[in-house]
Design a protein around this motif. Structure first.
Motif, PDB file in Angstrom:
ATOM      1  N   ARG A 155     -21.277  85.733  54.605  1.00  0.00           N
ATOM      2  CA  ARG A 155     -22.694  85.956  54.296  1.00  0.00           C
ATOM      3  C   ARG A 155     -23.045  85.266  52.975  1.00  0.00           C
ATOM      4  O   ARG A 155     -22.190  85.106  52.087  1.00  0.00           O
ATOM      5  N   THR A 156     -24.284  84.914  52.835  1.00  0.00           N
ATOM      6  CA  THR A 156     -24.745  84.310  51.587  1.00  0.00           C
ATOM      7  C   THR A 156     -24.739  85.351  50.472  1.00  0.00           C
ATOM      8  O   THR A 156     -24.799  86.548  50.718  1.00  0.00           O
ATOM      9  N   LYS A 157     -24.674  84.874  49.221  1.00  0.00           N
ATOM     10  CA  LYS A 157     -24.599  85.774  48.077  1.00  0.00           C
ATOM     11  C   LYS A 157     -25.835  86.652  47.940  1.00  0.00           C
ATOM     12  O   LYS A 157     -25.754  87.767  47.410  1.00  0.00           O
ATOM     13  N   ASP A 158     -26.971  86.158  48.412  1.00  0.00           N
ATOM     14  CA  ASP A 158     -28.205  86.929  48.295  1.00  0.00           C
ATOM     15  C   ASP A 158     -28.561  87.662  49.585  1.00  0.00           C
ATOM     16  O   ASP A 158     -29.707  88.065  49.799  1.00  0.00           O
ATOM     17  N   ASP A 160     -29.137  90.472  52.345  1.00  0.00           N
ATOM     18  CA  ASP A 160     -29.588  91.855  52.244  1.00  0.00           C
ATOM     19  C   ASP A 160     -28.383  92.787  52.241  1.00  0.00           C
ATOM     20  O   ASP A 160     -27.375  92.513  52.901  1.00  0.00           O
ATOM     21  N   GLU A 161     -28.487  93.873  51.497  1.00  0.00           N
ATOM     22  CA  GLU A 161     -27.357  94.798  51.369  1.00  0.00           C
ATOM     23  C   GLU A 161     -26.811  95.234  52.724  1.00  0.00           C
ATOM     24  O   GLU A 161     -25.600  95.348  52.922  1.00  0.00           O
ATOM     25  N   ARG A 164     -24.219  92.690  54.199  1.00  0.00           N
ATOM     26  CA  ARG A 164     -23.033  92.264  53.455  1.00  0.00           C
ATOM     27  C   ARG A 164     -21.761  92.868  54.057  1.00  0.00           C
ATOM     28  O   ARG A 164     -21.784  93.926  54.666  1.00  0.00           O
TER      29      ARG A 164
END
Length: 207
Positions: A155-158, A160-161, A164
């Motif tokens: 997943r990308t670092k930003d 959505d919680e 993740r």
């Protein structure tokens, strides 16, 4: 019309311990935990034999609410938190209640870790935080679907919680966290010089 929904949600409960029950002085609770750890030779021996960092009463003391009044007060508060979480989870408990099965002290020194694990045979597990020195470990939760993702990209670092693969939660002293017992979690290495002190517990159903 395009629709994207979240399915099979994993819930995490976080609240001040004082939201339910009588207020508990964290300094008194910390002093009680440290006193018990100092006197609990069986627990110290178990930790040494099993190369367990710091101290836990998990394998030695099973009667803390009976042994110390402050833990009896703590149990009463936790019962109410767990009841609220069970309602949020829409559990159908029938004519039985979730009951405290285990409650134990954790003292994690500098350099200590608690490796990833689950709590088999329990329904709800959790921790209340007694001493969290600056720089100490957050608790890390793992997406329970992770072993089945196989060829899925990261997943990308930003992200959505909710999307993740790992979530870190840094609770404050006096907080209580609750989760379903099948959720894998760990405590990364304590990088603080002072001890990280917490009290963990399991609730079961059907007994």
């Amino acid at each position: 019309m395009t629709q994207i929904r979240s399915l099979f949600v994993t819930r995490l409960y976080q609240a001040p311990l004082s939201a339910h029950g009588k207020p508990i002085d964290p300094e008194e609770l910390e002093a009680t935990c440290l006193s018990i750890a100092e006197d609990d030779e069986a627990g110290q021996d178990w930790c040494e034999e099993n190369s367990f960092p710091g101290y836990t009463s998990y394998a030695s003391l099973t009667d803390l609410p009976w042994r110390m009044p402050i833990f009896k007060t703590l149990k009463k508060a936790l019962d109410k938190h767990v009841k609220a979480f069970a309602k949020d989870l829409s559990f159908d408990l029938g004519d039985k209640k979730l009951k405290l099965e285990d409650l134990w002290i954790n003292i994690l020194p500098e350099g200590g870790i608690h490796t990833a694990h689950i709590h088999p045979h329990s329904v709800i597990s959790g921790t209340t935080y007694v001493a969290m020195p600056s720089g100490t470990s957050a608790i890390k939760f793992e997406d329970p679907r992770l072993p089945m993702m196989m060829a899925a990209p990261g997943r990308t670092k930003d992200a959505d919680e909710a999307l993740r693969q790992f979530i870190y939660v840094a609770p404050e002293v006096g907080d209580v966290l609750l989760w379903e017992s099948w959720l894998r979690h760990e405590v990364p290495m304590n990088m603080a010089e002072e001890d990280r002190v917490s009290v963990s517990f399991n609730y079961g159903w059907g007994n």
